[in-house]
Design an enzyme around this catalytic site. Structure first.
Site, PDB file in Angstrom:
ATOM      1  N   GLY A   1      -1.039  -0.086  -2.125  1.00  0.00           N
ATOM      2  CA  GLY A   1      -2.506  -0.038  -2.040  1.00  0.00           C
ATOM      3  C   GLY A   1      -3.070   0.859  -3.134  1.00  0.00           C
TER       4      GLY A   1
ATOM      5  CG  ASP B   1       6.186   1.391   5.458  1.00  0.00           C
ATOM      6  OD1 ASP B   1       6.661   1.937   6.463  1.00  0.00           O
ATOM      7  OD2 ASP B   1       4.986   1.100   5.338  1.00  0.00           O
TER       8      ASP B   1
ATOM      9  N   GLY C   1      23.533   2.873  15.633  1.00  0.00           N
ATOM     10  CA  GLY C   1      24.316   2.026  16.541  1.00  0.00           C
ATOM     11  C   GLY C   1      23.468   1.348  17.596  1.00  0.00           C
TER      12      GLY C   1
HETATM   13  P1  ADP Z   1      -0.804   3.013   0.187  1.00  0.00           P
HETATM   14  O1  ADP Z   1      -1.040   3.458  -1.220  1.00  0.00           O
HETATM   15  O2  ADP Z   1       0.080   3.975   0.937  1.00  0.00           O
HETATM   16  O3  ADP Z   1      -0.346   1.572   0.241  1.00  0.00           O
HETATM   17  P2  ADP Z   1      -3.463   2.196   1.126  1.00  0.00           P
HETATM   18  O4  ADP Z   1      -3.124   0.747   1.164  1.00  0.00           O
HETATM   19  O5  ADP Z   1      -4.216   2.751   2.268  1.00  0.00           O
HETATM   20  O6  ADP Z   1      -2.185   3.141   0.973  1.00  0.00           O
HETATM   21  O7  ADP Z   1      -4.307   2.460  -0.212  1.00  0.00           O
HETATM   22  C1  ADP Z   1      -4.714   3.764  -0.561  1.00  0.00           C
HETATM   23  C2  ADP Z   1      -6.079   3.712  -1.203  1.00  0.00           C
HETATM   24  O8  ADP Z   1      -6.020   2.960  -2.429  1.00  0.00           O
HETATM   25  C3  ADP Z   1      -7.167   3.012  -0.404  1.00  0.00           C
HETATM   26  O9  ADP Z   1      -7.719   3.817   0.604  1.00  0.00           O
HETATM   27  C4  ADP Z   1      -8.192   2.737  -1.495  1.00  0.00           C
HETATM   28  O10 ADP Z   1      -8.908   3.888  -1.825  1.00  0.00           O
HETATM   29  C5  ADP Z   1      -7.284   2.361  -2.677  1.00  0.00           C
HETATM   30  N1  ADP Z   1      -7.159   0.902  -2.763  1.00  0.00           N
HETATM   31  C6  ADP Z   1      -6.306   0.101  -2.087  1.00  0.00           C
HETATM   32  N2  ADP Z   1      -6.490  -1.202  -2.418  1.00  0.00           N
HETATM   33  C7  ADP Z   1      -7.492  -1.217  -3.323  1.00  0.00           C
HETATM   34  C8  ADP Z   1      -8.167  -2.246  -4.060  1.00  0.00           C
HETATM   35  N3  ADP Z   1      -7.833  -3.531  -3.936  1.00  0.00           N
HETATM   36  N4  ADP Z   1      -9.169  -1.880  -4.898  1.00  0.00           N
HETATM   37  C9  ADP Z   1      -9.515  -0.591  -5.051  1.00  0.00           C
HETATM   38  N5  ADP Z   1      -8.913   0.417  -4.387  1.00  0.00           N
HETATM   39  C10 ADP Z   1      -7.925   0.131  -3.548  1.00  0.00           C
END
Ligand code: ADP
Length: 339
Positions: free
Chosen positions: A120, A144, A202
């Site tokens: 994300g 994960d 296990g």
């Molecule tokens: P992780 O990095 O652990 O996968 P998240 O999926 O919650 O965590 O993403 C962290 C942050 O990254 C989000 O809260 C947001 O601020 C930013 N983010 C995630 N996806 C997008 C996107 N498509 N566009 C812009 N910012 C994003």
């Protein structure tokens, strides 16, 4: 800390970097601090200035920046969590939010950014680098271990050991009372933590989102296996399993098998905390140094990964769009152990 060069001499400062920023984003993972330390010290050894952005993308939007020196990151390699704080930020998903973040980066004269987080966080970095002239390099950190292009993400090994340690303790009670425990492990969409921890502890059955075949095995265990063994049962359930998690499936089993002594343990946030394992510290340090090297080499929009113990660079668009496949043959091995 000495000023010895730790980066290869052949690397030129192609982009004429002067100041870089580092921040942590998304879910916290043990080893993030080790990565912050490595990025900071590798950059300072190359005479760069380093800025820490606090609270993930929210801090970028708010201009919540602090200078980082080599001594600011001393004594943190062994601590869980992140000294820079982390978080999720909806505002960064909007063009206005990213515009504001860009203005703060420019005002602070930041040339490039290292983002430590999950896919994300890399999506956010990719989005911003397509709109503005900002180079991002990513370091994968999530318990994960579900990011395409890397064998390891920082925090996974520590979380795995935490889960195994907890399940070993639960097993003592399970065995003493002849109980069946449904133990829920983190992983909304990814079952690797459940799969590996199930094998290492296990477990009799492992339920993960990537496979539904284990439900038959669970039925067999409840109807026959448990009674044959007259011992105990550990069923590891990834929180994203199609049954809806350990609580739901245990409720159903209690109704269908009133003769069994069924309990539930949801491990929850203990899985994210604690001192990082040696391997997570080493990986974080290697990746942190590699991220600075990549910026020096004028790389942008890439994630640093580890494949067969070697550092690799993976474009963000692959890291965020492709899936990290899980080796389902491990389920066969687990079955064999419970024959
Ligand atoms: P992780 O990095 O652990 O996968 P998240 O999926 O919650 O965590 O993403 C962290 C942050 O990254 C989000 O809260 C947001 O601020 C930013 N983010 C995630 N996806 C997008 C996107 N498509 N566009 C812009 N910012 C994003």
């Amino acid at each position: 800390m000495t000023t010895n060069t730790i980066l290869p001499d052949v690397l030129q400062n192609k982009r004429k970097l002067n100041k870089i920023a580092v921040f942590t984003s998304g879910g916290d993972a043990p080893g993030m601090n080790a990565a912050i330390r490595a990025v900071t010290r590798a950059a300072i050894s190359k005479k760069l200035k380093v800025t820490g952005i606090r609270h993930g993308y929210q801090g970028m939007i708010d201009g919540d920046f602090i200078p980082l020196t080599a001594s600011d990151v001393s004594g943190i390699i062994q601590s869980g969590g992140t000294i820079l704080k982390t978080g999720r930020c909806e505002a960064f998903k909007t063009p206005e939010g990213r515009q504001q973040a860009y203005q703060h980066l420019k005002r602070a004269e930041i040339d490039a950014v290292v983002v430590i987080g999950g896919d994300g966080s890399f999506s956010g970095a990719m989005e911003m680098s397509q709109e503005f002239d900002v180079s991002f390099v990513g370091i994968p950190a999530t318990i994960d271990n579900d990011i395409y292009g890397t064998d390891y993400t920082i925090g996974y090994e520590t979380a795995l050991n935490t889960v195994v340690d907890a399940v070993d303790k639960i097993r003592d009670t399970a065995r003493s009372h002849g109980r069946i425990f449904f133990v829920e492990v983190m992983g909304h969409e990814a079952g690797l933590l459940a799969l590996d921890s199930g094998i290492a502890s296990g477990a009799e059955v492992i339920l993960i989102p990537e496979s539904t075949e284990q439900h038959e095995e669970l039925e067999w265990f409840l109807n026959k296996g448990y009674k044959q063994k007259e011992s105990s049962g550990i069923i590891i359930v990834a929180e994203g399993d199609e049954t809806g998690g350990a609580m739901k499936i245990a409720e159903k089993v209690k109704v269908e098998h009133p003769d069994l002594d069924v309990r539930v343990t949801i491990l929850g946030h203990i899985q994210r905390g604690g001192s990082p394992s040696a391997k997570d510290r080493i990986n974080a340090t290697r990746m942190g140094v590699a991220a600075v090297e990549a910026l020096f080499d004028d790389q942008k929009s890439i994630m640093i990964g580890l494949v067969n113990e070697k550092i690799v660079q993976v474009p963000f668009n692959k890291a965020v769009k492709l899936n990290h496949s899980i080796d389902l043959s491990l389920l066969e091995i687990q079955r064999l152990m419970n024959f």
